[in-house]
Design an enzyme around this catalytic site. Structure first.
Site, PDB file in Angstrom:
ATOM      1  N   THR A 132       4.505   7.852  -0.265  1.00 18.44           N
ATOM      2  CA  THR A 132       5.159   7.324   0.891  1.00 18.44           C
ATOM      3  C   THR A 132       4.550   7.506   2.329  1.00 18.44           C
ATOM      4  O   THR A 132       4.109   6.888   3.016  1.00 18.44           O
ATOM      5  CB  THR A 132       6.633   8.106   1.032  1.00 18.44           C
ATOM      6  N   ALA A 133       4.186   9.058   2.485  1.00 17.91           N
ATOM      7  CA  ALA A 133       3.347   9.197   3.526  1.00 17.91           C
ATOM      8  C   ALA A 133       1.902   9.193   3.547  1.00 17.91           C
ATOM      9  O   ALA A 133       1.317   8.595   4.497  1.00 17.91           O
ATOM     10  CB  ALA A 133       3.631  10.954   3.767  1.00 17.91           C
TER      11      ALA A 133
ATOM     12  N   GLU B  11      -4.756   8.735  -5.689  1.00 16.64           N
ATOM     13  CA  GLU B  11      -3.322   8.928  -6.398  1.00 16.64           C
ATOM     14  C   GLU B  11      -3.635   9.024  -7.921  1.00 16.64           C
ATOM     15  O   GLU B  11      -4.227   8.191  -8.379  1.00 16.64           O
ATOM     16  CB  GLU B  11      -2.713   7.561  -5.699  1.00 16.64           C
TER      17      GLU B  11
ATOM     18  N   HIS C 298      16.274  14.827  -2.512  1.00 14.07           N
ATOM     19  CA  HIS C 298      15.877  15.048  -1.238  1.00 14.07           C
ATOM     20  C   HIS C 298      15.212  16.299  -0.674  1.00 14.07           C
ATOM     21  O   HIS C 298      15.619  17.270   0.013  1.00 14.07           O
ATOM     22  CB  HIS C 298      17.213  14.865  -0.044  1.00 14.07           C
TER      23      HIS C 298
ATOM     24  N   ASN D 205      12.350   4.736  -5.123  1.00 12.68           N
ATOM     25  CA  ASN D 205      13.789   5.563  -4.777  1.00 12.68           C
ATOM     26  C   ASN D 205      14.876   4.716  -4.581  1.00 12.68           C
ATOM     27  O   ASN D 205      14.662   3.227  -4.690  1.00 12.68           O
ATOM     28  CB  ASN D 205      13.288   6.318  -3.512  1.00 12.68           C
TER      29      ASN D 205
END
Ligand code: FAD
Length: 607
Positions: free
Chosen positions: A14-15, A35, A544, A92
């Site tokens: 995500t970031a 990755e 989360h 997600n």
């Protein structure tokens, strides 16, 4: 293949992909993203919104789990985390929920100037464009959509909260959520496919010659030169998942960890940055002794009940699709492929509710709150929790935030999510499939504790590449106040919300439930002790996770400073969910995107 880059970004999640896109906007800067997962950006399980749970438990999920949770009867819970390009944002639930203003202001007050709501809001804005009713607002990167309501469930949800005295028209972008709020999905309004860093940020950047992306490559550790001024990262050691070959690549400027809440601290530890005692025990050369690396793990504990519905026109659920009923599946596919509508085109769960301590407005509710605060949050109890490393300053700030939320009639301590279908998480937190030998339909309500005081940790247990080398211990409910607050929200959910019209009229009066009524008879929560037992026996973790490389002054327990630089190093940053010093009030994705946007500006300003 180049063996030297200006920036090495560890983790294309995500970031990581936000940073990759932003840093590579500068043509003279060479960026490498490493990755470990594969590129599934064209896979329907990533793109078709309703398929999002399908990737959990596959190779694209790290398939982590917690150690036995003492306050949950020794249960071990699954911890899904994305292991693919786009990270957890690729698998997600796509609920785009902003952090609360008070959350951000508490980050700043902890000693993080520049991270207050006022300063952060512009980065939240940069992340998205939102479309509602065909009209687009804002001019950011992710494409968000407030979906058309094709069933009557969202309206029944809002009307029920209105009947209970809560507002239902709160603007989801103000940072002051209260009552029932309608949020956007991170779903493209036209194609109705997932919008995430793996497409919205990466696609326009992919062809840039100064951006190199390696997938299927795992970073083992950061390579450091120790100098009197601090440790200087010279590059990383990595291993290919294809041939198992281990090599190194050099960084001219920085190594940036974007490996998420569990793997960023793990990589720091494997590289010699962490608690010296732990590192020495594992035979790792200590580069920076910081006992707070991997500590302060936070997550929202969550309790869920699925209620059998009474059926009726407009109150359809997705259960027939979950049971793979050919007619229901066919109709949903047809609606999705020909008109981009129907249950496949959305999260089906974008109307939430932010609810204060139940009964806070009545004299008895206020007295109850005062008593539990006195018992569990008095000055005398401002000490550390057993087994969790922190500082008195941090504990005080955390308790003060929680007290402020709890005592405010508009401060949400419970975050309610509904879903028109069965969603039973069982003992381990893994979704249990709907029974196939029956035809009931279900409506699910989940409540999350917004600001748990329980803090845990995640550390490596070995230096080898074993998948279960992490000891993840969220220490759910280790702070007694968490149990008290969540038990009262379960009372509200079961005895008030689910029994109030119009919602109550849509639930079958003597219907089935999950967890079953044989264990939890209707009305069980009227007895507070039963509500507590329900929490201990059924609570699972939401997804989360934050805090393991917290941003705050080092003497308060920080791992990174306000520039997200790792203390004791000259050129290593962490940019992901792990830097949040207090968890956000609800879902974390929006905050992670904005953290990465802000980090990109910080880094570019230094070029
Ligand atoms: C199943 C699930 C549902 C969720 N639903 C929602 C939701 O609806 N709304 C919401 O707001 N939030 C939701 N979240 C939370 C949200 O997705 C995360 O907070 C956020 O995506 C975290 O982003 P990140 O950049 O910190 O980590 P990630 O996005 O997980 O990225 C980390 C990346 O680093 C890679 N990596 C790790 N170690 C290495 C290594 N050694 N070498 C190379 N690469 C490595 C990983 O494979 C991964 O791709 C959900 C999370 C999950 C797991």
């Amino acid at each position: 293949m180049a063996s030297e880059f200006d920036f090495i970004i560890v983790g294309g999640g995500t970031a990581g992909l936000v940073l990759a896109a932003r840093l590579s906007e500068k043509p003279n800067v060479q960026v490498l993203v490493v990755e470990v997962g594969e590129d599934l950006t064209a896979d329907p399980r990533v793109n078709v919104p309703a398929m999002w749970p399908q990737l959990q438990g596959t190779d694209t999920d790290w398939q982590l789990k917690t150690v036995p949770q003492k306050s949950l009867g020794g249960r071990e819970l699954v911890v899904p985390q994305g292991r693919l390009l786009g990270g957890s944002g690729a698998l997600n639930g796509m609920n785009f929920v902003l952090p609360a203003k008070e959350d951000l202001d508490s980050w700043a007050a902890l000693g993080n100037p520049g991270w207050d709501w006022e300063s952060f809001a512009k980065y939240l804005k940069k992340t998205h464009t939102v479309t509602a009713g065909g009209k687009a607002q804002n001019d950011g990167v992710l494409q968000l959509n407030i979906p058309e309501e094709e069933t009557k469930w969202p309206q029944a949800w809002r009307d029920t909260f209105a009947g209970l005295g809560f507002p239902t028209d709160n603007d989801p972008f103000t940072g002051e959520p209260h009552g029932a709020v309608t949020y956007p999905d991170a779903i493209d309004p036209v194609s109705k496919t997932r919008s995430f860093s793996g497409n919205a940020y990466l696609t326009p950047a992919r062809t840039r010659p100064n951006l190199v992306l390696w997938t299927g490559v795992s970073v083992d550790k950061i390579l450091f030169d120790k100098t009197p001024d601090g440790a200087v990262a010279t590059g990383v050691q990595y291993t290919s998942t294809k041939d198992g070959k281990t090599q190194t690549v050099s960084a001219r400027k920085e190594v940036i960890l974007c490996a998420g809440t569990f793997h960023s601290p793990a990589i720091l530890e494997l590289s010699g940055v962490g608690d010296a005692e732990l590192l020495q025990k594992l035979g790792i050369d200590v580069v920076v002794d910081n006992p707070f690396v991997g500590e302060n793990l936070q997550n929202h504990p969550m309790c869920v009940i699925s209620f059998e519905t009474a059926g009726g026109e407009g109150f359809e659920t997705i259960d027939p699709i979950a049971r793979q009923d050919p007619a229901a599946l066919g109709a949903a596919m047809e609606a999705y492929t020909t008109k981009q509508r129907g249950p496949f085109s959305k999260t089906n769960s974008n109307v939430m509710a932010h609810i204060p301590f139940p009964d806070i407005n009545s004299a008895s509710g206020k007295k109850d709150l005062d008593q539990i605060l006195e018992k569990h949050l008095s000055a005398a109890t401002t000490t550390d929790l057993p087994g969790s490393k922190t500082t008195a300053e941090y504990v005080q700030a955390h308790e003060s935030l929680v007290r402020s939320v709890l005592t405010s009639p508009t401060g949400a301590s419970g975050y309610y999510v509904h879903f028109p279908g069965w969603a039973y998480y069982g003992r381990t937190g893994r979704l249990v499939p709907i029974p196939l030998d029956s035809s009931e339909t279900y409506f699910t309500i989940a409540v999350l504790l917004t600001h748990p005081l329980s803090r845990g940790s995640s550390h490596i247990t070995t230096t080898t590449q074993l998948p279960d080398r992490l000891a993840i211990d969220p220490k759910y409910l280790s702070h007694p106040l968490d149990l008290e607050i969540l038990a009262r929200h379960i009372q509200f959910l079961e005895s008030t919300l689910a029994t109030s019209p119009p919602l109550a009229l849509r639930l079958a009066p003597d219907g089935k439930r999950a967890p079953p009524t044989s264990s939890w008879p209707r009305g069980f929560s009227a007895d507070l002790e039963q509500a507590r037992r329900f929490v201990r026996e059924t609570a699972v973790g939401a997804m989360h996770y934050t805090g393991t490389c917290s941003m705050m002054p080092r003497e308060k327990g920080g791992v990174v400073d306000t520039q997200l630089r790792v203390y004791g190093t000259k050129n290593v940053r962490v940019v992901d969910a792990s830097v949040m010093p207090f968890t956000t009030r609800a879902n974390t994705m929006a905050a992670v995107y904005a953290i990465a946007e802000k980090a990109a500006d910080i880094i570019k300003a230094g070029l």
